[in-house]
Every structure is written in C-alpha cells, then in structure tokens.
Design a protein around this motif. Structure first.
Motif, mmCIF file in Angstrom:
data_model
loop_
_atom_site.group_PDB
_atom_site.id
_atom_site.type_symbol
_atom_site.label_atom_id
_atom_site.label_comp_id
_atom_site.label_asym_id
_atom_site.label_seq_id
_atom_site.Cartn_x
_atom_site.Cartn_y
_atom_site.Cartn_z
ATOM 1 N N LYS A 107 25.462 0.582 51.039
ATOM 2 C CA LYS A 107 26.580 0.863 51.945
ATOM 3 C C LYS A 107 26.311 0.161 53.265
ATOM 4 O O LYS A 107 25.337 0.489 53.969
ATOM 5 N N ILE A 108 27.152 -0.791 53.600
ATOM 6 C CA ILE A 108 26.975 -1.582 54.811
ATOM 7 C C ILE A 108 28.097 -1.242 55.777
ATOM 8 O O ILE A 108 29.259 -1.558 55.518
ATOM 9 N N ARG A 109 27.733 -0.570 56.850
ATOM 10 C CA ARG A 109 28.753 -0.076 57.787
ATOM 11 C C ARG A 109 28.672 -0.810 59.114
ATOM 12 O O ARG A 109 27.583 -0.978 59.676
ATOM 13 N N THR A 110 29.824 -1.243 59.606
ATOM 14 C CA THR A 110 29.921 -1.860 60.933
ATOM 15 C C THR A 110 30.764 -0.927 61.804
ATOM 16 O O THR A 110 31.916 -0.635 61.474
ATOM 17 N N THR A 111 30.172 -0.460 62.899
ATOM 18 C CA THR A 111 30.807 0.548 63.752
ATOM 19 C C THR A 111 30.955 0.029 65.173
ATOM 20 O O THR A 111 29.969 -0.421 65.781
ATOM 21 N N ALA A 112 32.171 0.106 65.685
ATOM 22 C CA ALA A 112 32.435 -0.377 67.041
ATOM 23 C C ALA A 112 31.633 0.421 68.062
ATOM 24 O O ALA A 112 31.542 1.651 67.969
ATOM 25 N N THR A 113 31.069 -0.280 69.032
ATOM 26 C CA THR A 113 30.255 0.380 70.057
ATOM 27 C C THR A 113 30.903 0.355 71.435
ATOM 28 O O THR A 113 30.307 0.841 72.393
ATOM 29 N N THR A 114 32.081 -0.244 71.540
ATOM 30 C CA THR A 114 32.781 -0.222 72.833
ATOM 31 C C THR A 114 34.213 0.273 72.629
ATOM 32 O O THR A 114 34.730 0.293 71.510
ATOM 33 N N ALA A 115 34.848 0.618 73.734
ATOM 34 C CA ALA A 115 36.223 1.136 73.701
ATOM 35 C C ALA A 115 37.227 0.081 73.253
ATOM 36 O O ALA A 115 38.379 0.406 72.963
ATOM 37 N N ASN A 116 36.796 -1.172 73.162
ATOM 38 C CA ASN A 116 37.686 -2.216 72.644
ATOM 39 C C ASN A 116 37.730 -2.217 71.121
ATOM 40 O O ASN A 116 38.530 -2.938 70.519
ATOM 41 N N GLY A 117 36.865 -1.430 70.476
ATOM 42 C CA GLY A 117 36.798 -1.450 69.011
ATOM 43 C C GLY A 117 36.116 -2.707 68.518
ATOM 44 O O GLY A 117 35.520 -3.468 69.295
ATOM 45 N N GLY A 118 36.165 -2.920 67.212
ATOM 46 C CA GLY A 118 35.555 -4.112 66.620
ATOM 47 C C GLY A 118 36.528 -5.278 66.647
ATOM 48 O O GLY A 118 37.644 -5.172 67.159
ATOM 49 N N PRO A 119 36.103 -6.390 66.066
ATOM 50 C CA PRO A 119 36.990 -7.547 65.931
ATOM 51 C C PRO A 119 37.972 -7.290 64.789
ATOM 52 O O PRO A 119 37.897 -6.240 64.135
ATOM 53 N N ASN A 120 38.883 -8.200 64.535
ATOM 54 C CA ASN A 120 39.641 -8.136 63.288
ATOM 55 C C ASN A 120 38.712 -8.634 62.187
ATOM 56 O O ASN A 120 38.153 -9.729 62.276
ATOM 57 N N ALA A 121 38.507 -7.785 61.168
ATOM 58 C CA ALA A 121 37.478 -8.034 60.155
ATOM 59 C C ALA A 121 38.128 -8.510 58.857
ATOM 60 O O ALA A 121 38.924 -7.793 58.245
ATOM 61 N N ASP A 122 37.781 -9.727 58.448
ATOM 62 C CA ASP A 122 38.382 -10.298 57.228
ATOM 63 C C ASP A 122 37.614 -9.921 55.976
ATOM 64 O O ASP A 122 38.179 -9.386 55.026
#
Ligand code: GCU
Length: 137
Positions: A107-122
């Motif tokens: 399970k590979i999780r990418t979690t936003a760490t700023t209030a801007n959220g993550g990038p658009n993830a393709d």
C-alpha cells in the motif's frame, strides 16, 4: 495506459476527486487532491519479490508553489516527495523515489502536507511490479 500503470483514478482516494478537465493524463482522468492537509491517494502494487524499487509518480502542478506529500509504504513513513510547479495544469511531469517494497501487495500512500493539497495525480508506476490498477470502465 501501459500494462503496469496504477491509475490514480482507480486507487483509494480520501478527500480528492477524479477529474478530466486538464488534457494529457493517462487512463480516464486524474485525481485532484482536496486543498487540505491530509488528503491522500493510496495505490496498491504487487511486487514479485521484496527489495528496493523505484516509484514514478506522474503529476501536474499549474501553480508555482510546491505541493509536497508524505509517502508511506504499508503504513510506514517513507519520506516526502516534492511536486514543484510544472508550468501548467496540462503539463505532466514525473517524480521518482526509491523505496523498499515487500513481496506481494504494498500500500503506497501519498498524503498532502500543506493546505494547498497535493498535485493533480495521474498515475504511479513502479519497477519490479507487473500488475496494474485500471479504472473500472
Ligand atoms: C485548479 C485546477 C485544478 C487543481 C486546483 C488546485 O482549480 O483546475 O485541477 O487541482 O486548481 O489548485 O489544486
């Protein structure tokens, strides 16, 4: 989409939406992380054997501000990833990171760490991984 693509739109999404309004994505769309700390996308990849593999994340960030995420593998922190601006929401680039994978499902999780959220993830692709996560038609 290549046979081993793990499309974000087929992954587990918490606080994000599948969208398709910026061209150039693979599969049927991309994930727009909600602009909050803690929004995440979690991919499941099956490794043939335990060992270090290279994860490649394809993304777009039409702002000039980094959209960093924390990375975890099977619930264990595995560092952070930087997703700097790509120039436009339709310009897609890749970021790579080497991580230790277990044999079988990871399970590979990418979690936003700023209030801007993550990038658009393709999508995510990984070396040593032969399965795919395709969107349900
Ligand atoms: C815009 C863009 C979205 C993006 C968002 C953001 O609304 O159209 O695709 O996700 O900005 O800043 O996160």
């Amino acid at each position: 989409a290549a046979p081993t693509d793990h499309e974000s739109e087929a992954a587990t999404i918490s606080q994000g939406a599948v969208e398709k309004n910026h061209a150039g994505f693979s599969g049927t769309g991309f994930v727009n992380f909600d602009n909050v700390v803690g929004s995440y996308v979690e991919y499941t990849v099956n490794a043939a054997q335990a060992g270090t593999q290279t994860l490649t994340f394809r993304y777009a960030n039409g702002t000039t501000i980094d959209r960093p995420v924390s990375l975890s593998v099977n619930g264990t922190a595995a560092g952070t990833l930087s997703f700097p601006g790509t120039g436009a929401w339709t310009t897609w680039k890749t970021v790579t990171k080497d991580v230790a994978l277990a044999a079988g499902a990871n399970k590979i999780r990418t979690t936003a760490t700023t209030a801007n959220g993550g990038p658009n993830a393709d999508k995510l692709t990984a070396s040593g991984v032969t399965d795919a996560e395709a969107p349900t038609p």
